[in-house]
Structures are given as structure tokens and as C-alpha cells.
Design a protein around this motif. Structure first.
Motif, PDB file in Angstrom:
ATOM      1  N   TYR A   1       0.834  -1.200   0.000  1.00  0.00           N
ATOM      2  CA  TYR A   1       0.000   0.000   0.000  1.00  0.00           C
ATOM      3  C   TYR A   1       0.873   1.257   0.000  1.00  0.00           C
ATOM      4  O   TYR A   1       0.604   2.215  -0.736  1.00  0.00           O
ATOM      5  N   GLY A   2       1.920   1.242   0.826  1.00  0.00           N
ATOM      6  CA  GLY A   2       2.838   2.380   0.892  1.00  0.00           C
ATOM      7  C   GLY A   2       3.559   2.597  -0.424  1.00  0.00           C
ATOM      8  O   GLY A   2       3.697   3.738  -0.898  1.00  0.00           O
ATOM      9  N   ILE A   3       4.021   1.521  -1.046  1.00  0.00           N
ATOM     10  CA  ILE A   3       4.744   1.612  -2.318  1.00  0.00           C
ATOM     11  C   ILE A   3       3.827   2.143  -3.419  1.00  0.00           C
ATOM     12  O   ILE A   3       4.203   3.038  -4.189  1.00  0.00           O
ATOM     13  N   ILE A   4       2.598   1.598  -3.499  1.00  0.00           N
ATOM     14  CA  ILE A   4       1.637   2.032  -4.520  1.00  0.00           C
ATOM     15  C   ILE A   4       1.300   3.514  -4.344  1.00  0.00           C
ATOM     16  O   ILE A   4       1.237   4.282  -5.317  1.00  0.00           O
ATOM     17  N   SER A   5       1.081   3.931  -3.085  1.00  0.00           N
ATOM     18  CA  SER A   5       0.770   5.336  -2.802  1.00  0.00           C
ATOM     19  C   SER A   5       1.916   6.242  -3.238  1.00  0.00           C
ATOM     20  O   SER A   5       1.700   7.305  -3.829  1.00  0.00           O
ATOM     21  N   PHE A   6       3.152   5.812  -2.952  1.00  0.00           N
ATOM     22  CA  PHE A   6       4.328   6.599  -3.308  1.00  0.00           C
ATOM     23  C   PHE A   6       4.449   6.735  -4.824  1.00  0.00           C
ATOM     24  O   PHE A   6       4.733   7.820  -5.339  1.00  0.00           O
ATOM     25  N   ILE A   7       4.217   5.641  -5.538  1.00  0.00           N
ATOM     26  CA  ILE A   7       4.306   5.661  -7.004  1.00  0.00           C
ATOM     27  C   ILE A   7       3.235   6.578  -7.596  1.00  0.00           C
ATOM     28  O   ILE A   7       3.493   7.353  -8.533  1.00  0.00           O
ATOM     29  N   LYS A   8       2.019   6.516  -7.055  1.00  0.00           N
ATOM     30  CA  LYS A   8       0.931   7.374  -7.539  1.00  0.00           C
ATOM     31  C   LYS A   8       1.275   8.851  -7.343  1.00  0.00           C
ATOM     32  O   LYS A   8       0.997   9.694  -8.206  1.00  0.00           O
ATOM     33  N   LEU A   9       1.889   9.165  -6.187  1.00  0.00           N
ATOM     34  CA  LEU A   9       2.272  10.547  -5.913  1.00  0.00           C
ATOM     35  C   LEU A   9       3.381  11.014  -6.840  1.00  0.00           C
ATOM     36  O   LEU A   9       3.448  12.182  -7.220  1.00  0.00           O
TER      37      LEU A   9
ATOM     38  N   LYS B   1      -2.669  23.831   8.145  1.00  0.00           N
ATOM     39  CA  LYS B   1      -3.086  23.776   6.739  1.00  0.00           C
ATOM     40  C   LYS B   1      -2.816  25.085   6.009  1.00  0.00           C
ATOM     41  O   LYS B   1      -2.453  25.086   4.823  1.00  0.00           O
ATOM     42  N   THR B   2      -2.985  26.219   6.697  1.00  0.00           N
ATOM     43  CA  THR B   2      -2.792  27.512   6.046  1.00  0.00           C
ATOM     44  C   THR B   2      -1.349  27.724   5.604  1.00  0.00           C
ATOM     45  O   THR B   2      -1.073  28.549   4.729  1.00  0.00           O
ATOM     46  N   LYS B   3      -0.430  27.002   6.215  1.00  0.00           N
ATOM     47  CA  LYS B   3       0.990  27.146   5.878  1.00  0.00           C
ATOM     48  C   LYS B   3       1.446  26.128   4.833  1.00  0.00           C
ATOM     49  O   LYS B   3       2.614  26.093   4.461  1.00  0.00           O
ATOM     50  N   MET B   4       0.514  25.302   4.367  1.00  0.00           N
ATOM     51  CA  MET B   4       0.877  24.219   3.464  1.00  0.00           C
ATOM     52  C   MET B   4       0.622  24.606   2.004  1.00  0.00           C
ATOM     53  O   MET B   4      -0.505  24.936   1.632  1.00  0.00           O
ATOM     54  N   THR B   5       1.653  24.552   1.184  1.00  0.00           N
ATOM     55  CA  THR B   5       1.498  24.698  -0.262  1.00  0.00           C
ATOM     56  C   THR B   5       1.250  23.307  -0.841  1.00  0.00           C
ATOM     57  O   THR B   5       1.566  22.297  -0.197  1.00  0.00           O
TER      58      THR B   5
ATOM     59  N   LEU C   1       2.370  17.524  -0.859  1.00  0.00           N
ATOM     60  CA  LEU C   1       2.803  16.349  -1.609  1.00  0.00           C
ATOM     61  C   LEU C   1       3.982  15.672  -0.915  1.00  0.00           C
ATOM     62  O   LEU C   1       4.055  14.444  -0.827  1.00  0.00           O
ATOM     63  N   LYS C   2       4.903  16.487  -0.390  1.00  0.00           N
ATOM     64  CA  LYS C   2       6.053  15.941   0.333  1.00  0.00           C
ATOM     65  C   LYS C   2       5.609  15.197   1.588  1.00  0.00           C
ATOM     66  O   LYS C   2       6.136  14.134   1.922  1.00  0.00           O
TER      67      LYS C   2
ATOM     68  N   ILE D   1       4.426  10.051   4.420  1.00  0.00           N
ATOM     69  CA  ILE D   1       3.490   9.096   5.016  1.00  0.00           C
ATOM     70  C   ILE D   1       3.562   7.756   4.296  1.00  0.00           C
ATOM     71  O   ILE D   1       3.487   6.689   4.928  1.00  0.00           O
ATOM     72  N   SER D   2       3.724   7.787   2.969  1.00  0.00           N
ATOM     73  CA  SER D   2       3.860   6.539   2.206  1.00  0.00           C
ATOM     74  C   SER D   2       5.098   5.769   2.665  1.00  0.00           C
ATOM     75  O   SER D   2       5.057   4.543   2.806  1.00  0.00           O
ATOM     76  N   ILE D   3       6.182   6.505   2.922  1.00  0.00           N
ATOM     77  CA  ILE D   3       7.407   5.870   3.407  1.00  0.00           C
ATOM     78  C   ILE D   3       7.200   5.297   4.807  1.00  0.00           C
ATOM     79  O   ILE D   3       7.675   4.203   5.127  1.00  0.00           O
TER      80      ILE D   3
END
Length: 225
Positions: A84-92, A177-181, A186-187, A192-194
Motif C-alpha cells: 500500500y505504501g509503495i503504490i501510494s508513493f508511485i501514484k504521488l 493547513k494555512t501554511k501548506m502549499t 505532496l512531500k 506518510i507513504s514511506i
């Protein structure tokens, strides 16, 4: 009844601050998708906990008994989480170079049904959580005389305390959230995927060096006595 409620509150707080994949994903969901989405995800996690509590308390212990001799269950759960983590990372990775406005729409999509399933799925594949609930039943059951009404009061208090503390965590995380671009979000999601990959490897390792299995085995021996 009051004593049973007071006994459940510390367990709920402790459960909320247990560091695992669910902890990190809850914070990430709050930051990227907001309070409601994170709450839906958390309700999925709680649904998984209710299933485990039911198995540990109401079931015949068949599944728990199988953990003694089948570390493959840990390995299976670990492989699923790692995948699941690997698939999520690849999708991102695929959306990495999209323009910010398109990227924002992609990573901030809210599908409450999938979030609920995601919370349930990530909790239910972690067999160690079943061992955790069994350990609570073993340690607290005799103090509650194993009475269904008292056990219900205790576990409802644990779940509600857990949910309340999680809501506080969600609100605090949402302030970021207001500080997140889109790029920073994405980072975070990649991170989280890692984290999921790491916990997947840990679960697989528990299958080969099953400390969790020994804990469940000891708990079962206490039940038999």
C-alpha cells in the motif's frame, strides 16, 4: 459505573497517542483534507477496533489461537501495508510535475467513503492491534468481574476518550493547513507513504521474530488457567 468510566479514560488517551501508521495518517489527513475528512478516517479506525474487541471478547478465540502458530498472519499484514505504501508513493510520483492548481485538486480530493474504508483497512491488517485489545481484556476483565454491562461501559469509555483526544489532535493539525502549499503537502504525503512502508517491514519482521505472537500466546495461557 463511575469507576469503570474512570478506568477507561486513561486507556483511551494512551491508545490515541500510540505511534503507528494510523497516527501519522490521521495527522496528514487533517492537514490536507480538513477536520471532517480526518474524523471519517478515524471512525473507520474505530470500526476496526470494535471488530477486534468483538473478536477478543465475544469470539471463540479461534483467530487469536491461530496467531500462536501462524506468524504468516503478521507477514501477510506487513506485505499488504508495505505494498500500500509503495503504490501510494508511485501514484504521488506521477502527479509530481503537475501545475499547482491541478496538483491541489488531485491531492486534496475528498472521498469520505474511501477514507472510512482506508481507516478500517489500515487498522484491521495490523494483527498487533488484536493482541493489544486482548491484553486489555486480560488485565481489566477480572477487575470488572467480566460482566458484560461493566465491560461495555469500560470499552465505550475507551473508544469515546480515544475519539475525543483524536478530535483535539485533528483540530491542532488542521491549523497547519494555512501554511501548506500543494508542493509541501505532496512531500508530506510521500513521507506518510514511506512511514507505511517502514511499518509494513516492521510487521513482516514480527512474523519472523514474533514478539507479538508470544504476547498473545501468554495471554491465551492465562485464559486457559
Amino acid at each position: 459505573m463511575v469507576n469503570d468510566i474512570l478506568s477507561g479514560i486513561p486507556w483511551g488517551i494512551f491508545l490515541s497517542f500510540m505511534i503507528g501508521p494510523v497516527f501519522f495518517i490521521l495527522i496528514e489527513t487533517s492537514i490536507t483534507k480538513g477536520f471532517r475528512a480526518a474524523l471519517v478516517f478515524d471512525l473507520g479506525v474505530i470500526l476496526g477496533d470494535i471488530v477486534f474487541i468483538s473478536i477478543a471478547y465475544l469470539g471463540s478465540y479461534r483467530l487469536i489461537q491461530s496467531l500462536k502458530d501462524k506468524p504468516a498472519l503478521f507477514i501477510f499484514g506487513g506485505i499488504v501495508m508495505l505494498s500500500y505504501g509503495i503504490i501510494s508513493f508511485i501514484k504521488l510520483k506521477k502527479v509530481d510535475n503537475l501545475p499547482d492548481d491541478v496538483l491541489n485538486n488531485e491531492i486534496l480530493k475528498k472521498n469520505y467513503g474511501s477514507l472510512l474504508v482506508k481507516g478500517f483497512f489500515l487498522n484491521i491488517i495490523n494483527i498487533g492491534v488484536l493482541g493489544f485489545w486482548l491484553a486489555i481484556i486480560i488485565s481489566m476483565g477480572p477487575k470488572l468481574d467480566m460482566k458484560t454491562s461493566r465491560m461495555m461501559t469500560f470499552f465505550i469509555t475507551v473508544i469515546l476518550s480515544y475519539l475525543l483526544v483524536d478530535c483535539i489532535k485533528i483540530v491542532l493539525a488542521k491549523k497547519l493547513k494555512t501554511k501548506m502549499t500543494p508542493t509541501n503537502i505532496l512531500k508530506i504525503k510521500k513521507g506518510i507513504s514511506i512511514v507505511l512502508m517502514i511499518f509494513g517491514v516492521v510487521l513482516i519482521t514480527q512474523g519472523w521474530f514474533p514478539k507479538e505472537k508470544e504476547m498473545v500466546k501468554n495471554a491465551l495461557e492465562k485464559i486457559d488457567k
